[in-house]
Design a protein around this motif. Structure first.
Motif: not given
Length: 150
Positions: A74-82, A133-150
């Motif tokens: 966790l401490n190694s993750l760079d969260v400063t970039t988009e 953003k805008g892609n779809k995926f499924q997990f455990n019979e639930t469909n997800y639409v990615i509204e945002d990635v940042y």
């Protein structure tokens, strides 16, 4: 679309949650250590009750080591970039949930929103890895639409 939560705040909340987990494991390990190596009294003095305690102590030690390794990650993750795609350090907003790609953790509350930590080893991550953003995926019979990635 949900308002964006500042990524460093999400990371900080996840690190705090991981620190709490590590502290709990350390306390359990200390308690088990005291119990395991204290006087070995049992109803039958010929019966040794330490064997099971050693196994449990080792399991707690292994969990502690894993939690500490995840904290280092966790401490190694760079969260400063988009982020533009789902990968380590990204925040993924779907219509159901907000995910932070780092380590698996219980939900954390950040700026009034619930965020779920997802490990790159989690099955759900395999279904969303690399998506945008805008892609779809499924997990455990639930469909997800990615509204945002940042």
């Amino acid at each position: 679309m949900k308002s964006r939560i500042v990524k460093p705040l999400i990371l900080e909340a996840c690190i705090q949650k991981q620190d709490e987990l590590i502290d709990n494991f350390k306390k359990r390990e200390a308690e088990m250590n005291d119990d395991t190596f204290s006087q070995n009294e049992s109803p039958s003095q010929s019966e040794d009750r330490r064997a099971g305690k050693y196994e449990l102590l080792k399991a707690i030690g292994d969990e502690l080591a894993f939690a500490q390794k995840e904290l280092v990650y966790l401490n190694s993750l760079d969260v400063t970039t988009e982020s533009t795609h789902v990968g380590p350090g990204a925040v993924v907003v779907t219509e159901q949930f907000i995910f932070f790609i780092g380590v698996s953790s219980e939900r954390v509350e950040v700026d009034g929103a619930t965020v779920f930590g997802i490990s790159t080893k989690a099955p759900i991550y395999a279904n969303m890895r690399g998506l945008e953003k805008g892609n779809k995926f499924q997990f455990n019979e639930t469909n997800y639409v990615i509204e945002d990635v940042y």
